[in-house]
Design an enzyme around this catalytic site. Structure first.
Site, PDB file in Angstrom:
ATOM      1  N   GLU A 113     -16.223  -2.986 -42.712  1.00  0.00           N
ATOM      2  CA  GLU A 113     -15.737  -2.228 -41.564  1.00  0.00           C
ATOM      3  C   GLU A 113     -16.240  -2.793 -40.236  1.00  0.00           C
ATOM      4  O   GLU A 113     -16.257  -2.093 -39.227  1.00  0.00           O
ATOM      5  CB  GLU A 113     -16.142  -0.768 -41.713  1.00  0.00           C
ATOM      6  CG  GLU A 113     -15.563  -0.110 -42.957  1.00  0.00           C
ATOM      7  CD  GLU A 113     -16.067   1.305 -43.165  1.00  0.00           C
ATOM      8  OE1 GLU A 113     -15.623   2.194 -42.411  1.00  0.00           O
ATOM      9  OE2 GLU A 113     -16.897   1.520 -44.054  1.00  0.00           O
ATOM     10  N   SER A 140     -13.209   4.149 -44.257  1.00  0.00           N
ATOM     11  CA  SER A 140     -11.979   3.573 -43.699  1.00  0.00           C
ATOM     12  C   SER A 140     -10.856   3.458 -44.719  1.00  0.00           C
ATOM     13  O   SER A 140      -9.890   2.731 -44.503  1.00  0.00           O
ATOM     14  CB  SER A 140     -12.256   2.190 -43.076  1.00  0.00           C
ATOM     15  OG  SER A 140     -13.006   2.333 -41.899  1.00  0.00           O
ATOM     16  N   TYR A 144      -5.436   2.318 -38.907  1.00  0.00           N
ATOM     17  CA  TYR A 144      -5.631   1.382 -37.805  1.00  0.00           C
ATOM     18  C   TYR A 144      -4.387   0.586 -37.424  1.00  0.00           C
ATOM     19  O   TYR A 144      -4.474  -0.339 -36.633  1.00  0.00           O
ATOM     20  CB  TYR A 144      -6.787   0.431 -38.148  1.00  0.00           C
ATOM     21  CG  TYR A 144      -8.064   1.182 -38.452  1.00  0.00           C
ATOM     22  CD1 TYR A 144      -8.703   1.922 -37.464  1.00  0.00           C
ATOM     23  CD2 TYR A 144      -8.616   1.180 -39.726  1.00  0.00           C
ATOM     24  CE1 TYR A 144      -9.860   2.635 -37.738  1.00  0.00           C
ATOM     25  CE2 TYR A 144      -9.779   1.883 -40.009  1.00  0.00           C
ATOM     26  CZ  TYR A 144     -10.388   2.603 -39.009  1.00  0.00           C
ATOM     27  OH  TYR A 144     -11.526   3.311 -39.288  1.00  0.00           O
ATOM     28  N   ARG A 185     -18.540  14.199 -39.333  1.00  0.00           N
ATOM     29  CA  ARG A 185     -17.117  14.481 -39.502  1.00  0.00           C
ATOM     30  C   ARG A 185     -16.881  14.828 -40.965  1.00  0.00           C
ATOM     31  O   ARG A 185     -17.242  14.073 -41.855  1.00  0.00           O
ATOM     32  CB  ARG A 185     -16.260  13.274 -39.120  1.00  0.00           C
ATOM     33  CG  ARG A 185     -14.763  13.621 -38.977  1.00  0.00           C
ATOM     34  CD  ARG A 185     -13.894  12.380 -38.977  1.00  0.00           C
ATOM     35  NE  ARG A 185     -13.810  11.777 -40.305  1.00  0.00           N
ATOM     36  CZ  ARG A 185     -13.975  10.470 -40.553  1.00  0.00           C
ATOM     37  NH1 ARG A 185     -14.252   9.635 -39.578  1.00  0.00           N
ATOM     38  NH2 ARG A 185     -13.876  10.015 -41.788  1.00  0.00           N
ATOM     39  N   ASP A 224     -14.187  15.610 -43.861  1.00  0.00           N
ATOM     40  CA  ASP A 224     -12.783  15.412 -44.250  1.00  0.00           C
ATOM     41  C   ASP A 224     -12.426  16.403 -45.347  1.00  0.00           C
ATOM     42  O   ASP A 224     -13.147  16.523 -46.350  1.00  0.00           O
ATOM     43  CB  ASP A 224     -12.567  13.983 -44.744  1.00  0.00           C
ATOM     44  CG  ASP A 224     -12.860  12.942 -43.663  1.00  0.00           C
ATOM     45  OD1 ASP A 224     -12.777  13.296 -42.470  1.00  0.00           O
ATOM     46  OD2 ASP A 224     -13.163  11.787 -44.017  1.00  0.00           O
ATOM     47  N   GLU A 249     -15.201  14.443 -48.288  1.00  0.00           N
ATOM     48  CA  GLU A 249     -16.404  13.671 -47.997  1.00  0.00           C
ATOM     49  C   GLU A 249     -16.889  14.018 -46.601  1.00  0.00           C
ATOM     50  O   GLU A 249     -16.176  14.644 -45.805  1.00  0.00           O
ATOM     51  CB  GLU A 249     -16.148  12.173 -48.115  1.00  0.00           C
ATOM     52  CG  GLU A 249     -15.033  11.639 -47.237  1.00  0.00           C
ATOM     53  CD  GLU A 249     -14.688  10.199 -47.587  1.00  0.00           C
ATOM     54  OE1 GLU A 249     -15.193   9.310 -46.873  1.00  0.00           O
ATOM     55  OE2 GLU A 249     -13.936   9.971 -48.549  1.00  0.00           O
ATOM     56  N   ASN A 253     -18.857  12.233 -43.212  1.00  0.00           N
ATOM     57  CA  ASN A 253     -19.180  10.961 -42.571  1.00  0.00           C
ATOM     58  C   ASN A 253     -20.226  11.188 -41.499  1.00  0.00           C
ATOM     59  O   ASN A 253     -20.020  12.001 -40.594  1.00  0.00           O
ATOM     60  CB  ASN A 253     -17.906  10.358 -41.967  1.00  0.00           C
ATOM     61  CG  ASN A 253     -18.065   8.920 -41.544  1.00  0.00           C
ATOM     62  OD1 ASN A 253     -19.013   8.573 -40.862  1.00  0.00           O
ATOM     63  ND2 ASN A 253     -17.134   8.082 -41.956  1.00  0.00           N
ATOM     64  N   GLY A 300     -15.898   7.165 -36.888  1.00  0.00           N
ATOM     65  CA  GLY A 300     -15.248   6.206 -36.016  1.00  0.00           C
ATOM     66  C   GLY A 300     -15.111   6.744 -34.601  1.00  0.00           C
ATOM     67  O   GLY A 300     -14.945   7.947 -34.388  1.00  0.00           O
TER      68      GLY A 300
END
Length: 343
Positions: free
Chosen positions: A39, A175, A245, A284, A286, A299, A301, A305
């Site tokens: 990443e 990612s 992305y 964060r 999810d 999950e 984080n 990002g």
């Protein structure tokens, strides 16, 4: 990106919230980005975005890679605080945070122990399950066991136990790299091979259909608060690396198009996950919201990002907050932890 009015201010906070005025005029901040993980490119984009945002808020900041020059810099000219914009193992497995602790350099985000826990998805899911936080059933399968026990027999048993469809992804990583949705048993071996290209252990998880959302949690001094959920709508139905992305492959709605009840539930669930894993400052979470408006944590984080299309900055904007001012507050709080002897 779509926008909606917040569904329910009771979901964790009233937006916009006032940011505390922290003394940051004299602070020097180091933003760490890059690294050697898969990443790296995303991390560099996150780092540049964080750098620009801090400078726009009047904070003196520099961008550096986590390479052989880092430790001499921390020894000879230590910053007042560090923002970790490294993704993948370098920024999320706890090792860098442990080094920063050794150097007595404070940083934004959770400590090394909590970072290690959140980084390993099966371990994090076990903690969430024990805390009563819903997360899809799963099995973690190392490549060696996969080979020793016989691939066909193992995969047949997984399908019998978890059913179809399944989500296959690396136990450590982000990612969307190495992740795949499997709807046909014949596609499972290829998904496992693709996953093992990024990790030695695969997480095979029961796929829960529903709305993909991400809830960012921040603590600006009054305890953790959930920012408005961001809804993720990938064109091909899977939020993989390309969908994240590549322009035009995903639509985001901030706030998410949730009912008031569902919005409150996802906020409460995200806060519970943040707390159960012992996180601080920001994270964060999810989730999938199923057809009955029940959230399921996928999950968590600890180094989200920060690019133009990343989910935390979208949530910050939806909350009516300024990204640079939010970062300014977080670095000031990190610096204060060292002063209080709690870094």
């Amino acid at each position: 990106m779509g926008t909606n009015s917040p569904a329910d201010p009771s979901r964790a906070a009233d937006w916009p919230i006032p940011l505390p005025r922290e003394a940051t005029a004299e602070l020097r901040v180091l933003v760490l980005a890059g690294g050697l993980s898969y990443e790296r490119d995303v991390s560099l984009k996150s780092g540049r975005r964080v750098l620009d945002a801090l400078r726009s808020a009047g904070v003196e900041a520099d961008l550096r890679d986590a390479d052989v020059a880092l430790l001499p810099l921390l020894r000879d000219d230590p910053p007042d605080a560090v923002v970790i914009a490294l993704h993948g193992s370098t920024g999320e497995d706890g090792s860098l945070r442990g080094v920063l602790d050794l150097c007595d350099v404070p940083y934004v985000g959770c400590d090394a122990r909590s970072s290690r826990l959140a980084w390993d998805k099966p371990s994090a899911k076990a903690v969430l399950r024990e805390a009563g936080i819903p997360t899809p059933d799963w099995v973690a399968l190392p490549h060696d066991r996969f080979s020793e026990l016989g691939a066909v027999a193992v995969l047949d048993r997984i399908v019998d136990r978890l059913g179809l469809p399944l989500m296959v992804k690396p136990t450590q990583g982000g990612s969307g790299l190495g992740a795949a949705v499997v709807r046909d048993p014949a596609a499972l071996p290829a998904a496992m091979v693709g996953c093992f290209a990024y990790d030695t252990t695969a997480l095979v998880e029961r796929y829960v259909p529903g709305m993909d959302v991400a809830v960012s949690v921040v603590d600006l001094g009054d305890g953790p608060q959930a920012l408005p959920a961001v809804e993720i709508v990938p064109r091909n139905g899977v939020y993989d690396y390309a969908a994240r992305y590549t322009a035009g492959l995903t639509t985001w709605h901030a706030p998410a198009r949730l009912s008031a009840v569902a919005a409150a539930r996802v906020a409460e669930t995200a806060l519970a996950a943040h707390s159960a894993l012992g996180l601080r400052d920001l994270s964060r979470v999810d989730l999938i919201v199923d057809e009955a408006d029940r959230p399921h944590v996928l999950e968590v984080n600890v180094s989200p990002g920060m690019t133009e299309t990343s989910l935390l900055p979208l949530a910050v904007a939806a909350a009516g907050l300024d990204f640079g001012e939010l970062l300014r507050t977080l670095v000031a709080r990190a610096s204060q932890r060292r002063d209080l002897g709690r870094s």
